[in-house]
Design an enzyme around this catalytic site. Structure first.
Site, PDB file in Angstrom:
ATOM      1  N   CYS A 113     -35.444  42.273 -20.359  1.00 37.40           N
ATOM      2  CA  CYS A 113     -35.194  40.846 -20.603  1.00 37.40           C
ATOM      3  C   CYS A 113     -35.814  39.982 -19.526  1.00 37.40           C
ATOM      4  O   CYS A 113     -36.347  38.903 -19.792  1.00 37.40           O
ATOM      5  CB  CYS A 113     -33.700  40.587 -20.709  1.00 37.40           C
ATOM      6  SG  CYS A 113     -32.752  41.086 -19.239  1.00 37.40           S
ATOM      7  N   HIS A 279     -27.943  39.283 -17.552  1.00 35.31           N
ATOM      8  CA  HIS A 279     -28.984  39.109 -18.573  1.00 35.31           C
ATOM      9  C   HIS A 279     -29.857  37.914 -18.217  1.00 35.31           C
ATOM     10  O   HIS A 279     -29.393  36.938 -17.622  1.00 35.31           O
ATOM     11  CB  HIS A 279     -28.326  38.890 -19.930  1.00 35.31           C
ATOM     12  CG  HIS A 279     -29.279  38.898 -21.084  1.00 35.31           C
ATOM     13  ND1 HIS A 279     -30.251  39.855 -21.244  1.00 35.31           N
ATOM     14  CD2 HIS A 279     -29.402  38.047 -22.156  1.00 35.31           C
ATOM     15  CE1 HIS A 279     -30.927  39.610 -22.360  1.00 35.31           C
ATOM     16  NE2 HIS A 279     -30.444  38.523 -22.917  1.00 35.31           N
ATOM     17  N   ASN A 299     -33.307  33.741 -26.484  1.00 31.54           N
ATOM     18  CA  ASN A 299     -33.016  35.129 -26.119  1.00 31.54           C
ATOM     19  C   ASN A 299     -34.182  36.022 -26.548  1.00 31.54           C
ATOM     20  O   ASN A 299     -35.107  35.566 -27.219  1.00 31.54           O
ATOM     21  CB  ASN A 299     -31.711  35.580 -26.786  1.00 31.54           C
ATOM     22  CG  ASN A 299     -31.068  36.759 -26.082  1.00 31.54           C
ATOM     23  OD1 ASN A 299     -31.598  37.285 -25.107  1.00 31.54           O
ATOM     24  ND2 ASN A 299     -29.924  37.184 -26.567  1.00 31.54           N
TER      25      ASN A 299
END
Length: 349
Positions: A113, A279, A299
């Site tokens: 990520c 994250h 995202n």
């Protein structure tokens, strides 16, 4: 009778402990979240039998809680006359020629990520600084598997170190999996097919790739794009100011298990939610909904998760640490907001 009750209780406890996934993504859990969440809705995205370990593996942001004085902390500039922040700001609308700002990517079964959020924000900023002349995706493949100082690829990485890599080494272009777009497209297959069916369930996390030395996409020339600095932003006003001036930013935050079932609305952690990890995502704007302010973010869990790949999280209260350690850098092609039309072909090094 007492012995029988003890045995039954022991069996119940052993089943409960052996099958945490039933609690993690059960219909009952989703129903509970929808009962207690006042500003957002939950819906299944990950299959019900998804393990907690798999979900934790997607959360690859490291070090964001421990930024020190060695990192430049960007301060709010009260003399910046254009910082009368509007109630609503969406980078996709403000820079309509920069199509990649709203592009949703899929990190696959890999904790990369951090490489998607930073290359995503950098690509957006290159587009903004060149008035749309640069309009490509940068390569999370290269960043994740070539920057040894940045982290451990699929095992997570440090966003601020990614920006340092952009400054010192630069990064090349790279599109999505199986597209051949750019120089180094992403090689980790997505976890969701075009019908929204999960293809990663029960599979081990992707192993780290070897650092690619040459282009294998349609672009054969490995142009490298650089920033001239990197910095951390930790105030709402400065985040807004920086975003409106240069484009989207990276943000890391604490993720709890209820975030896995986010569908729409403004996310706030629900009672009993369990902390899972850090994250990294890309903030592209902000707004207000029914009197509640929010950050608008992109995202990297495919277009099927959340609100078509995006989500909103409450703004102004450092929810889950979202406002604690935002990172960014200014493209070396940009000399500030008054020079947004620098020529992208003018020796980008």
């Amino acid at each position: 009778m007492a012995k029988f009750v003890t045995i039954v209780c022991a069996i119940f406890v052993s089943v409960y402990l052996a099958e945490p996934t039933l609690q993690f993504l059960s219909d009952e859990r989703i129903k509970y979240i929808n009962e207690v969440a006042k500003t957002w809705k939950a819906e299944r995205y990950f299959p019900a039998n998804t393990s907690e370990e798999y979900f934790i593996g997607l959360l690859g942001s490291r070090g964001y809680k421990n930024y020190t004085n060695e990192v430049e902390i960007k301060k709010y500039d009260p003399l910046y006359v254009e910082n009368n922040s509007p109630k609503q700001f969406d980078s996709r609308e403000n820079w309509k020629s920069c199509k990649q700002i709203g592009h949703i990517r899929d990190q696959g079964n890999c904790g990369s990520c951090w490489s998607f959020s930073t290359t995503g924000a950098f690509a957006d900023r290159l587009c903004v600084s060149t008035g749309g002349k640069f309009n490509q995706l940068l390569s999370p493949e290269e960043l994740a598997f070539c920057c040894m100082d940045c982290g451990k690829g699929c095992g997570g990485g440090y966003p601020i170190k990614a920006w340092k890599y952009f400054r010192t080494q630069g990064v090349t272009t790279g599109g999505d999996y199986d597209t051949k777009e750019g120089c180094m497209p992403y090689k980790v297959p997505p976890c969701y097919d075009e019908q929204g069916k999960n293809t990663c369930g029960g599979k081990p996390m992707e192993r780290n790739h070897q650092c690619p030395k040459t282009c294998y996409g349609k672009t054969t020339v490995q142009d490298r794009y650089k920033t001239k600095n990197e910095y951390v932003i930790n105030s709402i006003e400065t985040i807004e100011q920086d975003l409106m001036t240069y484009g989207p930013v990276e943000a890391s935050f604490d993720v709890y298990d209820d975030f896995s079932v986010y569908k729409s609305g403004i996310y706030r952690k629900t009672p009993k939610a369990k902390y899972e990890g850090g994250h990294s995502i890309k903030i592209i704007g902000w707004g207000e909904e029914n009197g509640t302010p929010y950050w608008l973010a992109v995202n990297s869990w495919s277009k099927f998760w959340g609100d078509h790949g995006t989500f909103k999280i409450i703004k102004g209260r450092n929810e889950c640490g979202i406002e604690r350690a935002v990172t960014a850098g200014i493209p070396s092609t940009s000399r500030g907001p008054q020079h947004l039309h620098d020529d992208i072909n003018n020796n980008i090094q």
